[in-house]
Structures are given as C-alpha cells and as structure tokens.
Design a protein around this motif. Structure first.
Motif, PDB file in Angstrom:
ATOM      1  N   LEU A 187       0.519 -12.931   1.136  1.00 46.78           N
ATOM      2  CA  LEU A 187      -0.644 -12.058   1.334  1.00 46.78           C
ATOM      3  C   LEU A 187      -0.745 -11.539   2.763  1.00 46.78           C
ATOM      4  O   LEU A 187      -0.739 -10.342   2.994  1.00 46.78           O
ATOM      5  N   ASP A 188      -0.825 -12.455   3.740  1.00 45.11           N
ATOM      6  CA  ASP A 188      -1.161 -12.018   5.091  1.00 45.11           C
ATOM      7  C   ASP A 188       0.042 -11.693   5.962  1.00 45.11           C
ATOM      8  O   ASP A 188       0.020 -10.762   6.741  1.00 45.11           O
ATOM      9  N   ASN A 202       3.314  -6.616   1.701  1.00 54.96           N
ATOM     10  CA  ASN A 202       1.909  -6.276   1.893  1.00 54.96           C
ATOM     11  C   ASN A 202       1.686  -5.531   3.205  1.00 54.96           C
ATOM     12  O   ASN A 202       0.802  -4.680   3.303  1.00 54.96           O
ATOM     13  N   GLN A 218      -0.138  -1.956   3.395  1.00 54.83           N
ATOM     14  CA  GLN A 218      -1.290  -1.681   4.261  1.00 54.83           C
ATOM     15  C   GLN A 218      -1.014  -0.542   5.227  1.00 54.83           C
ATOM     16  O   GLN A 218      -1.889   0.243   5.544  1.00 54.83           O
ATOM     17  N   GLY A 270      -2.020   2.476   3.835  1.00 56.91           N
ATOM     18  CA  GLY A 270      -3.430   2.552   3.474  1.00 56.91           C
ATOM     19  C   GLY A 270      -3.829   1.838   2.201  1.00 56.91           C
ATOM     20  O   GLY A 270      -4.971   1.935   1.771  1.00 56.91           O
ATOM     21  N   GLY A 271      -2.903   1.124   1.580  1.00 58.00           N
ATOM     22  CA  GLY A 271      -3.261   0.383   0.370  1.00 58.00           C
ATOM     23  C   GLY A 271      -3.919  -0.937   0.706  1.00 58.00           C
ATOM     24  O   GLY A 271      -4.034  -1.302   1.884  1.00 58.00           O
ATOM     25  N   SER A 272      -4.380  -1.649  -0.314  1.00 61.23           N
ATOM     26  CA  SER A 272      -4.947  -2.965  -0.038  1.00 61.23           C
ATOM     27  C   SER A 272      -3.982  -4.052  -0.516  1.00 61.23           C
ATOM     28  O   SER A 272      -3.140  -3.820  -1.385  1.00 61.23           O
ATOM     29  N   GLN A 273      -4.146  -5.235   0.071  1.00 55.82           N
ATOM     30  CA  GLN A 273      -3.238  -6.344  -0.206  1.00 55.82           C
ATOM     31  C   GLN A 273      -3.176  -6.682  -1.696  1.00 55.82           C
ATOM     32  O   GLN A 273      -4.163  -6.581  -2.402  1.00 55.82           O
ATOM     33  N   ILE A 274      -2.003  -7.107  -2.125  1.00 53.46           N
ATOM     34  CA  ILE A 274      -1.837  -7.554  -3.516  1.00 53.46           C
ATOM     35  C   ILE A 274      -1.304  -8.974  -3.499  1.00 53.46           C
ATOM     36  O   ILE A 274      -0.336  -9.275  -2.790  1.00 53.46           O
ATOM     37  N   ASP A 275      -1.936  -9.856  -4.252  1.00 54.55           N
ATOM     38  CA  ASP A 275      -1.456 -11.232  -4.347  1.00 54.55           C
ATOM     39  C   ASP A 275      -0.396 -11.297  -5.446  1.00 54.55           C
ATOM     40  O   ASP A 275      -0.662 -11.704  -6.570  1.00 54.55           O
TER      41      ASP A 275
END
Lengths: 287, 303
Positions: free
Chosen positions: B137-138, B143, B147, B150-155
């Motif tokens: 994730l981080d 990821n 980001q 401009g996308g959001s994180q995906i688990d």
C-alpha cells in the motif's frame, strides 16, 4: 540475406519486451537496495529504487544466526539426498524399463504410470508417514517425493535411444547391468542427466512443502520453511489486528534472507543455461 | 514360459530385477500405501485406531464437505481459476515466443531471454514476497505510480476483486519466458528453405508468420495445449498459498489450499482426506481426457 527494414512491429515489440524485463528487474533490484540499506536509509527512502545508504549489518546478523545457518545446512543435505537419491532411483527404474525381456514389464510400467494419474493426497500420506516414523526426521524432507515418475519417463525415453551395441560390448567385457547403467548409460546421457539434475536441485533447494507438512521440529527446518515463516507470517500479520503490538523482523532482514535463499540458484544459473532447451524439449514433445 | 526359462531369465537379469525391486519398494511405500489410506475418507478417523480400525461412516465426510460453504467455494474457485489460466496463461507465451523470434539484435534478445527465464527458478515464497513489496500500500512502486497519475491507493493483495487477476498476471510474469522456450525452439526448427523461397516470392513478415511459422509449430501448440489442460487443475498451490490471506478466500481459495489450511485450523482428518480424494479424482479426469486426446491426434503420448 537481405537486411530487413525496421518496422512499427519491431519498435512496439521491442518496447513491450524491454518493459517486461524492466518490470521483472524492479522487484529484484529493490530487494538488493533494501537488503543493503541502513535503518535510517530504509525509513527515509520510499520506493528504494536508488541506494542512499550502505550497510551489511543484516547480513552479518544472518550469517551469525545459528537458526539460519542450521537451516542452510539442512537445505544442503536435503538437496544432496533428494537430487542424488532421486536421480539414482529414477535412472535405475528407467533403465530397467528399457529391458524388453523383463517378466511382467507391461504390468510394472502401468503400475508406475498409474501414480501419475492418481494419488492418495496429502492427508493419508501424512498419516502413513507418521505411522512408519518418518515424520519429524530429516527423511520426511525428501523420501516422500524421491522418485518423480515424470523424470523417470524422461530418462527412459533418453536411454532407449542409446545404441544397443554399446551395451553388448560392455556385457562381453564382463560388466553387469548395474555397472553398465552407472559407467556407460548415465555418462553418455549427459544433457538429460544435467537437465533433470538442475530441476531436482532447484526443487529441493526451494522446497518448504514437505517440511511444512511433515516436520514439527524447528531444529530441522530447511531454509525455505524458515523464510516462509518470516516473510509470509509477516504479510499475514499485517492483515490481522494482532499486528499492532507484535515485533516484526525488519524489511532489510527479510530481503537479505531472500537474497541468501536465492544465492545458490544464482550461482548455478550460468552453468546450466545451455541445458534449458534440452530440458524442456525432452519434457514436452517426444517425436 | 517354462519354469526353467523363467529361472534362467531371473538369473540372467538379476541385476535388473534388483534395481527394479528397489524402485518398486519406493512406489509401494510412498505412492500406493497412501492410496489405500484413502479409506479414511469414509471413516470417522482416529489415529490410534488407524486406517483399517476406525469407524466407517459411509459418505458422511463427503456430505459434510458439500454442506461446507468454504469447500464449495474452493471447489468453484479451482474451476474458475483453471479456466482463466487456460485462456490467458496458455496463449501468451506463444505470442511472446514470436516476439522474441522476430528480435534481430542478438544481445538484446539474449538479455530479454535470460531475464524472463530467471524467475522460473524461485518458489512463490521468494517471488511472492517480492511481489508483495511491489504491490504494498504505502511503499509499493505500483501504488506509487498510480498516485503519481492522480489515482488512489489500491490494496491489491487485500481485495478479493483483484486477487484472480493478480494470480494470472504474476504467474505470467514468472513463467512467460520459461514457457516460451519450447515454442522458440519449435519456430527455429522450421525448415529455413521455406522462408528463403518466401523471400523470393516477396512475401511480407506477417504472411510468413501466418503461413509458415504458425502452421509449422501447430503440432507443438496442440500437444502443449493438451498437456496444459491436463495439468491445470492441480496447479497453483505454491502461488495461492503464499499470496493469499483470509480476506481473499472467497475468490482465491482452491482445493489444495483449502485442505492444508483447514488441516492447520481445525484438523478433521477424515473430512480433509475426502476433500483430497475429490481433488485427486477430478485431476485424474483432466489427465485421462487430455491423454486420450493426445492419442487420438496420433501423437505418441508421454505417459
């Protein structure tokens, strides 16, 4: 031959192939960067694509850990027994099956082949190994998988193509069949022996399944299982609420341990490359 | 055969029989004994009473399995994932082989081949661990790229919607090079005079692939397809077991992982042996059908 023009196809396919290679290299590169970074260096960098610090602390920690060293030793013993034992037994079975005059040859052949189609599954095997006192001993790591029927057949197909005159000459010289197998048949089948050896060595070095299923003595864990317990338990812990207070091994430690587990294969790789094609060709199509 | 000639045969080939005996002892001890142990799947098995002393309960264990939601799920997942593997993991190495074959720069080609063959030699603890950190994730690169745009994180590994895709894609990454070796060898085995005469006729590259290369390796493709289908059902324990977690069981649990997982969670040996029995029977059917088709096609089957 005339020189071909560089077309759009060449460009696109070149880019796709290069990207694929890059995608495969990134995780391995990250592993190296992380394994050699200091704790501060690790925390400061986010993606670990560029090395910013250098330390071999985790490696000295690993090489002085008796658990890891013991695990490597167990893995080495496992590789030696599984490889040599497997190769010898497969070669003996394969050679015996090339003899046309053996009584019940057809039945024995089917008896062996049947195990490729059907097996009892892991649970009865486990109970049985426990009954015969093989679980929790070093033998449980390689004995249950010692003969691979697939490799046995590969060897048989390769042995059949050896000219019979070679064997007849040896018989006249007073060799028995066992001597013929080890002194003539195996040495002249070098490519297939090398390919099968490669597959067996890699299989036993990487194996954790036999140990995970049949071994309850942490003293006798091979490196593969130790690695699994460290890495996979960490990933699983991260997904459960218990993780909050638990002390996890550092990422540098994990990556260094992964590197150590890869090392023997890295060393072997350049020497066995030339047998890859022979290895898969005999494995797939027999013409 | 007369008694005397049997004796002569045994004597003449005594070393062969000795070798055969050693091999057969192994088969009896480690392949056939567990098969007879399958009787435990019809029993309320107790270790003390053993394979032949435990109480017989008929088909109870099988009934229990099919009323277990997680077993039914694993059963369906095994078929679904096998199907996806046939659709994606089978053809892509063939395309890869053609791409490699069209590369003219020898060094580039050998670099790509070496890099793509390499991951085949690691198990999924090693490769899965590395995939895990790339998809994290981080601090995961993937990821990070998402980001950046401009996308959001995906688990990725913690969301069952992505799990099957991840299985297919990561297995392709690991095996595409290795699985292409046989096709590359087959393409290179095609008679070069065919291409030379095509050159004289001014045939272009696509036509050469379409009319020479592809028919040239068609026998290899069909035999590999059948072998692939024959083996697909039992594939994937190593990968799934080392990539999954309870949150993705609904899409990722397969029969082999179900057996090992429940064995560790709640051992109920009779029931788990029954699950193994079902798994063995289905994979045998896959193998028998594929082997039968190989013979129909007139190829000498490997078995």
């Amino acid at each position: 031959m005339k020189v071909r023009k560089v077309t759009l196809f060449d460009v696109v396919s070149g880019i796709v192939l290069a990207l694929l290679a890059l995608v495969l290299l990134v995780p391995f590169w990250q592993m190296i960067v992380v394994a050699f970074s200091t704790t501060e260096g690790y925390v400061k960098s986010t993606y670990h694509l560029i090395p910013t610090s250098f330390s071999v602390d985790v490696f000295s920690q690993l090489f002085s850990s008796s658990e890891i060293m013991k695990g490597m030793l167990i893995s080495l013993i496992n590789v030696l027994c599984g490889w040599l034992g497997g190769l010898i037994l497969c070669a003996m079975g394969a050679y015996a099956l090339t003899k046309k005059n053996i009584i019940g040859r057809k039945f024995i052949f089917n008896f062996i082949i049947f195990t490729m189609f059907f097996n009892g599954g892991i649970i009865p095997l486990y109970i049985w190994l426990k009954k015969i006192y093989i679980t929790d001993t070093i033998f449980c790591l390689f004995l249950p998988t010692l003969i691979s029927t697939f490799y046995l057949l590969l060897l048989k197909n390769s042995f059949i193509s050896i000219p019979a005159e070679m064997e007849e000459a040896a018989l006249i010289d007073g060799y028995n069949e066992m001597q013929i197998l080890f002194k003539i048949i195996i040495p002249v089948s070098k490519p297939v022996i090398a390919a099968v050896s490669l597959f067996l060595i890699v299989q036993y070095w990487n194996d954790y399944y036999n140990a995970m299923m049949f071994m309850n003595k942490p003293d006798l864990y091979p490196l593969g299982l130790i690695l699994r317990n460290v890495i996979i338990s960490k990933q699983a812990l991260l997904r459960t609420p218990v993780a909050a207070g638990a002390v996890l091994p550092s990422e540098q430690y994990n990556m260094a341990l992964t590197m150590i587990a890869m090392l023997p294969i890295l060393v072997l790789y350049p020497f066995v490359q030339k047998y890859f094609v022979a290895g898969v060709m005999i494995g797939a199509v027999k013409e | 055969m007369k008694k005397a000639s049997v004796w002569l045969n045994l004597k003449r080939y005594r070393y062969v029989y000795l070798m055969l005996a050693i091999v057969l002892v192994w088969y009896i001890a480690f392949a056939y004994a567990p098969m007879f142990g399958l009787i435990m799947s019809f029993e309320k098995f107790s270790f003390a009473k053993g394979f032949f002393g435990s109480e017989l309960v008929g088909l109870n264990n099988f009934k229990m399995l099919f009323s277990d939601r997680y077993f039914v799920q694993a059963f369906k997942n095994t078929f679904a994932i096998s199907f996806l593997r046939i659709v994606f993991e089978f053809p892509i190495p063939i395309i890869f082989a053609f791409m490699i074959n069209e590369v003219r720069s020898k060094p580039f080609r050998s670099v790509i081949q070496n890099i793509t063959y390499f991951p085949h030699f690691f198990n999924w603890i090693v490769f899965g661990g590395l995939i895990g950190s790339v998809l994290a994730l981080d601090r995961g690169v993937v990821n990070g790229i998402i980001q950046l745009f401009g996308g959001s994180q995906i688990d990725f590994l913690g969301d069952s919607r992505y799990f099957r895709t991840i299985l297919i894609v990561t297995n392709l990454l690991k095996e595409v090079g290795w699985n292409s070796i046989i096709y590359i060898a087959a393409i290179q085995g095609i008679n070069p005079t065919l291409y030379e005469s095509a050159d004289l006729d001014g045939v272009n590259r696509w036509q050469k692939i379409r009319y020479i290369s592809l028919p040239g390796i068609a026998p290899t493709i069909s035999i590999m397809f059948i072998l692939f289908v024959g083996g697909v059902f039992t594939q994937g324990f190593d990968q799934v077991y080392n990539l999954y977690s309870p949150v993705v069981y609904d899409k990722g649990d397969i029969l082999s992982t179900y057996i090992v997982r429940t064995l560790k969670e709640v051992p109920n040996l009779g029931v788990q042996a029954a699950a193994g029995f079902i798994n063995s029977v289905i994979s045998m059917l896959f193998l028998l059908v594929s082997n039968w088709v190989v013979r129909l096609m007139g190829q000498e089957s490997i078995y």
